[in-house]
Write an enzyme that holds these catalytic residues in place. Structure first.
Site, PDB file in Angstrom:
ATOM      1  N   LYS A  48       0.800  -1.230   0.000  1.00 49.01           N
ATOM      2  CA  LYS A  48       0.000   0.000   0.000  1.00 49.01           C
ATOM      3  C   LYS A  48       0.832   1.279   0.000  1.00 49.01           C
ATOM      4  O   LYS A  48       0.308   2.359  -0.232  1.00 49.01           O
ATOM      5  CB  LYS A  48      -0.863   0.051   1.272  1.00 49.01           C
ATOM      6  CG  LYS A  48      -1.965  -0.952   1.338  1.00 49.01           C
ATOM      7  CD  LYS A  48      -2.805  -0.753   2.570  1.00 49.01           C
ATOM      8  CE  LYS A  48      -2.499  -1.708   3.673  1.00 49.01           C
ATOM      9  NZ  LYS A  48      -2.542  -3.127   3.451  1.00 49.01           N
ATOM     10  N   VAL A  93      -6.388  -3.011  -1.258  1.00 45.98           N
ATOM     11  CA  VAL A  93      -7.562  -2.720  -0.419  1.00 45.98           C
ATOM     12  C   VAL A  93      -8.575  -3.842  -0.576  1.00 45.98           C
ATOM     13  O   VAL A  93      -8.896  -4.241  -1.694  1.00 45.98           O
ATOM     14  CB  VAL A  93      -8.247  -1.395  -0.838  1.00 45.98           C
ATOM     15  CG1 VAL A  93      -9.424  -1.096   0.088  1.00 45.98           C
ATOM     16  CG2 VAL A  93      -7.270  -0.236  -0.829  1.00 45.98           C
ATOM     17  N   LEU A 122     -11.309  -7.440  -3.319  1.00 41.28           N
ATOM     18  CA  LEU A 122     -12.714  -7.100  -3.573  1.00 41.28           C
ATOM     19  C   LEU A 122     -12.700  -5.919  -4.556  1.00 41.28           C
ATOM     20  O   LEU A 122     -11.824  -5.056  -4.462  1.00 41.28           O
ATOM     21  CB  LEU A 122     -13.416  -6.665  -2.275  1.00 41.28           C
ATOM     22  CG  LEU A 122     -13.612  -7.727  -1.192  1.00 41.28           C
ATOM     23  CD1 LEU A 122     -14.258  -7.085   0.038  1.00 41.28           C
ATOM     24  CD2 LEU A 122     -14.478  -8.864  -1.690  1.00 41.28           C
ATOM     25  N   GLY A 140      -4.236 -16.328  14.058  1.00 44.62           N
ATOM     26  CA  GLY A 140      -3.449 -15.794  12.938  1.00 44.62           C
ATOM     27  C   GLY A 140      -4.186 -14.706  12.169  1.00 44.62           C
ATOM     28  O   GLY A 140      -3.889 -14.433  11.015  1.00 44.62           O
ATOM     29  N   ASP A 158      -3.667   1.338   9.268  1.00 45.08           N
ATOM     30  CA  ASP A 158      -3.795   0.519   8.054  1.00 45.08           C
ATOM     31  C   ASP A 158      -5.112   0.865   7.339  1.00 45.08           C
ATOM     32  O   ASP A 158      -5.141   1.028   6.117  1.00 45.08           O
ATOM     33  CB  ASP A 158      -3.753  -0.965   8.436  1.00 45.08           C
ATOM     34  CG  ASP A 158      -3.629  -1.847   7.205  1.00 45.08           C
ATOM     35  OD1 ASP A 158      -2.669  -1.639   6.426  1.00 45.08           O
ATOM     36  OD2 ASP A 158      -4.504  -2.707   6.995  1.00 45.08           O
ATOM     37  N   LYS A 161      -5.869   2.710   3.671  1.00 49.46           N
ATOM     38  CA  LYS A 161      -6.830   2.218   2.671  1.00 49.46           C
ATOM     39  C   LYS A 161      -7.790   3.337   2.260  1.00 49.46           C
ATOM     40  O   LYS A 161      -8.121   3.469   1.074  1.00 49.46           O
ATOM     41  CB  LYS A 161      -7.606   1.015   3.222  1.00 49.46           C
ATOM     42  CG  LYS A 161      -6.731  -0.223   3.375  1.00 49.46           C
ATOM     43  CD  LYS A 161      -7.490  -1.350   4.053  1.00 49.46           C
ATOM     44  CE  LYS A 161      -6.594  -2.558   4.270  1.00 49.46           C
ATOM     45  NZ  LYS A 161      -7.206  -3.573   5.128  1.00 49.46           N
TER      46      LYS A 161
HETATM   47  N1  LIG Z   1      -1.893 -11.491   4.373  1.00 49.93           N
HETATM   48  C1  LIG Z   1      -3.027 -10.928   3.947  1.00 49.93           C
HETATM   49  O1  LIG Z   1      -4.148 -11.410   4.200  1.00 49.93           O
HETATM   50  C2  LIG Z   1      -2.993  -9.689   3.105  1.00 49.93           C
HETATM   51  C3  LIG Z   1      -4.191  -9.136   2.617  1.00 49.93           C
HETATM   52  C4  LIG Z   1      -4.150  -8.000   1.817  1.00 49.93           C
HETATM   53  C5  LIG Z   1      -2.931  -7.401   1.530  1.00 49.93           C
HETATM   54  N2  LIG Z   1      -1.783  -7.931   2.051  1.00 49.93           N
HETATM   55  C6  LIG Z   1      -0.533  -7.265   1.734  1.00 49.93           C
HETATM   56  O2  LIG Z   1       0.315  -8.162   1.024  1.00 49.93           O
HETATM   57  C7  LIG Z   1       1.679  -7.863   1.321  1.00 49.93           C
HETATM   58  C8  LIG Z   1       2.368  -9.144   1.791  1.00 49.93           C
HETATM   59  O3  LIG Z   1       1.692  -9.659   2.912  1.00 49.93           O
HETATM   60  P1  LIG Z   1       2.133 -11.068   3.558  1.00 49.93           P
HETATM   61  O4  LIG Z   1       1.087 -11.365   4.555  1.00 49.93           O
HETATM   62  O5  LIG Z   1       2.439 -12.051   2.482  1.00 49.93           O
HETATM   63  O6  LIG Z   1       3.502 -10.629   4.277  1.00 49.93           O
HETATM   64  P2  LIG Z   1       4.724 -11.575   4.764  1.00 49.93           P
HETATM   65  O7  LIG Z   1       4.296 -12.985   4.897  1.00 49.93           O
HETATM   66  O8  LIG Z   1       5.309 -10.859   5.938  1.00 49.93           O
HETATM   67  O9  LIG Z   1       5.767 -11.518   3.542  1.00 49.93           O
HETATM   68  C9  LIG Z   1       6.477 -10.356   3.214  1.00 49.93           C
HETATM   69  C10 LIG Z   1       7.550 -10.709   2.215  1.00 49.93           C
HETATM   70  O10 LIG Z   1       8.187  -9.494   1.819  1.00 49.93           O
HETATM   71  C11 LIG Z   1       9.617  -9.704   1.877  1.00 49.93           C
HETATM   72  N3  LIG Z   1      10.287  -8.414   2.076  1.00 49.93           N
HETATM   73  C12 LIG Z   1      10.156  -7.572   3.132  1.00 49.93           C
HETATM   74  N4  LIG Z   1      10.957  -6.485   2.946  1.00 49.93           N
HETATM   75  C13 LIG Z   1      11.582  -6.664   1.771  1.00 49.93           C
HETATM   76  C14 LIG Z   1      12.539  -5.908   1.035  1.00 49.93           C
HETATM   77  N5  LIG Z   1      12.992  -4.721   1.478  1.00 49.93           N
HETATM   78  N6  LIG Z   1      12.997  -6.401  -0.154  1.00 49.93           N
HETATM   79  C15 LIG Z   1      12.544  -7.586  -0.632  1.00 49.93           C
HETATM   80  N7  LIG Z   1      11.631  -8.353   0.028  1.00 49.93           N
HETATM   81  C16 LIG Z   1      11.163  -7.899   1.210  1.00 49.93           C
HETATM   82  C17 LIG Z   1       9.800 -10.648   3.030  1.00 49.93           C
HETATM   83  O11 LIG Z   1      11.075 -11.246   2.955  1.00 49.93           O
HETATM   84  P3  LIG Z   1      11.793 -11.830   4.297  1.00 49.93           P
HETATM   85  O12 LIG Z   1      11.080 -13.113   4.567  1.00 49.93           O
HETATM   86  O13 LIG Z   1      13.206 -11.996   3.889  1.00 49.93           O
HETATM   87  O14 LIG Z   1      11.585 -10.799   5.366  1.00 49.93           O
HETATM   88  C18 LIG Z   1       8.646 -11.634   2.742  1.00 49.93           C
HETATM   89  O15 LIG Z   1       9.038 -12.539   1.733  1.00 49.93           O
HETATM   90  C19 LIG Z   1       1.652  -6.750   2.374  1.00 49.93           C
HETATM   91  O16 LIG Z   1       1.794  -5.497   1.751  1.00 49.93           O
HETATM   92  C20 LIG Z   1       0.265  -6.883   2.980  1.00 49.93           C
HETATM   93  O17 LIG Z   1      -0.210  -5.676   3.537  1.00 49.93           O
HETATM   94  C21 LIG Z   1      -1.779  -9.067   2.804  1.00 49.93           C
END
Ligand SMILES: NC(=O)c1ccc[n+]([C@@H]2O[C@H](COP(=O)([O-])OP(=O)(O)OC[C@H]3O[C@@H](n4cnc5c(N)ncnc54)[C@H](OP(=O)(O)O)[C@@H]3O)[C@@H](O)[C@H]2O)c1
Length: 362
Positions: free
Chosen positions: A125, A155, A159, A210, A224, A228
């Site tokens: 975001k 966001v 959806l 979780g 957050d 949005k």
């Molecule tokens: N989870 C949900 O339900 C959900 C829903 C809507 C939107 N999102 C959005 O989707 C995105 C990812 O969410 P997630 O839940 O998958 O997060 P996550 O499991 O914490 O994964 C984040 C990933 O980003 C990598 N990363 C962090 N900083 C970095 C950098 N500077 N350079 C390269 N890679 C980097 C991390 O690598 P390392 O492992 O090496 O730290 C990890 O692979 C976020 O923006 C979140 O807000 C998530």
């Protein structure tokens, strides 16, 4: 013509053309699920690189091998300039960076990538919610017809909220107001608390399930949702900035700098903070909801509201989102978008959808 069933079971490769070269940054929870889809999609697209915060890997045939094994074996430190240069040198027609991080540093590259003709698909975001001066560079680029920036996953976990506001704005439809519940974890918490559970116990259950960020203060501080609102407001044509959103934080002041463990152990402070916020929250209903709203003048607020049983927001369950949009045409009855607003599968699907749109040149 095939039946709907036949269409639904067409192999993925039939939907795709070998036109995209793709680099995925952030193979975390959502990124890994997207990579599962990408690697299952035969060789229709070219997955060139995968990078996490420390290392990256690349290969012409990453899709056929295991990106996990390549990344684990890689000695190459993450360098986004190198990653993008190699992507740029590929012979594919469209080169796409997928940002599945929550990193401000990665988001800071979006403008350069777009300016250099790369397409961006993002769940991150930060670029769209950046401070006004920074955002203007991105906004200027997004006005160019050739700019390809797919952000549905930022966001509501895909959806069709951004696309709907965009379509209304493009149609010149005056947007009177929009808002609703934009945080799945806060819907869970407010449902439990409305049913009589203590806030600290509801939070413990959400953490155990979780449903929150690793540090749940990132959900409770309201920022957050505020981000949005900024993303949606800008898409609706408003000149909105994060600094202008009124946010009621549910993190007790004395616990803002505590460790996560200390914060989770301070149950009664959290209960007192919630009780205070519920007491002063607007509304007279019995159901508490965490709501973000923006009016047509760009006034934005995030915080608790007390809604009545017959309010659409009262019926939410689980980690659902619900957004109501009032416009000139949708004045009496709002346009409503409702569904899961968080989750790994739906967010990965939104990113996948962005890649499909790029592939089709939509
Ligand atoms: N989870 C949900 O339900 C959900 C829903 C809507 C939107 N999102 C959005 O989707 C995105 C990812 O969410 P997630 O839940 O998958 O997060 P996550 O499991 O914490 O994964 C984040 C990933 O980003 C990598 N990363 C962090 N900083 C970095 C950098 N500077 N350079 C390269 N890679 C980097 C991390 O690598 P390392 O492992 O090496 O730290 C990890 O692979 C976020 O923006 C979140 O807000 C998530």
């Amino acid at each position: 013509m095939g039946s709907a069933d036949n269409l639904a079971t067409l192999p993925m490769s039939r939907c795709l053309a070998p036109e995209l070269a793709i680099a995925v940054i952030g193979p975390g929870r959502v990124g890994s699920r997207l990579l599962e889809r990408l690697t299952a999609a035969s060789n229709a697209w070219q997955l060139l690189s995968v990078a996490n915060s420390t290392r990256m890997t690349e290969s012409k045939s990453l899709a056929e091998s295991s990106w996990q094994a390549s990344l684990a074996a890689s000695q190459q430190e993450t360098d986004l300039d190198v990653l993008v240069e190699r992507l740029w040198n590929s012979d594919s027609k469209l080169k796409v960076v997928v940002d599945v991080t929550a990193s401000v540093d990665v988001a800071a590259h979006h403008v350069d990538w777009l300016a250099n003709g790369l397409a961006v698909v993002t769940a991150n975001k930060w670029a769209l919610a950046a401070p006004r001066r920074q955002y203007r560079d991105l906004a200027r680029l997004l006005e160019q017809p050739q700019a390809r920036y797919e952000a549905a996953a930022t966001v509501g976990a895909g959806l069709p909220v951004l696309a709907t506001l965009d379509a209304l704005h493009q149609a010149g439809e005056p947007i009177i107001s929009f808002g609703g519940c934009l945080s799945g974890s806060m819907t869970f918490l407010t449902s439990r608390i409305s049913a009589g559970q203590r806030p600290c116990q509801a939070l413990a259950d959400a953490v155990a399930g979780g449903l929150t960020e690793p540090d749940p203060r990132a959900d409770l501080d309201g920022l957050d949702v505020a981000r949005k609102l900024v993303i949606l407001g800008r898409r609706a044509g408003l000149d909105l900035d994060l600094s202008e959103v009124e946010v009621d934080s549910l993190v007790p002041e004395g616990l803002r700098d505590a460790t996560v463990g200390e914060f989770l152990a301070a149950g009664s402070a959290l209960d007192a903070c919630w009780a205070g916020q519920v007491e002063t929250a607007p509304g007279t209903g019995q159901i508490v909801r965490h709501v973000g709203r923006v009016d047509g003048q760009g006034r934005a607020r995030v915080g608790l509201e007390k809604v009545s049983d017959n309010d659409a927001l009262a019926s939410l369950a689980g980690a659902d989102n619900l957004i109501e949009i009032h416009t000139d045409c949708y004045r009496e009855t709002p346009l409503v978008i409702r569904g899961p607003g968080a989750g790994i599968d739906v967010t990965a699907l939104a990113l996948w959808g962005g890649l499909c749109r790029l592939d089709r040149g939509v």
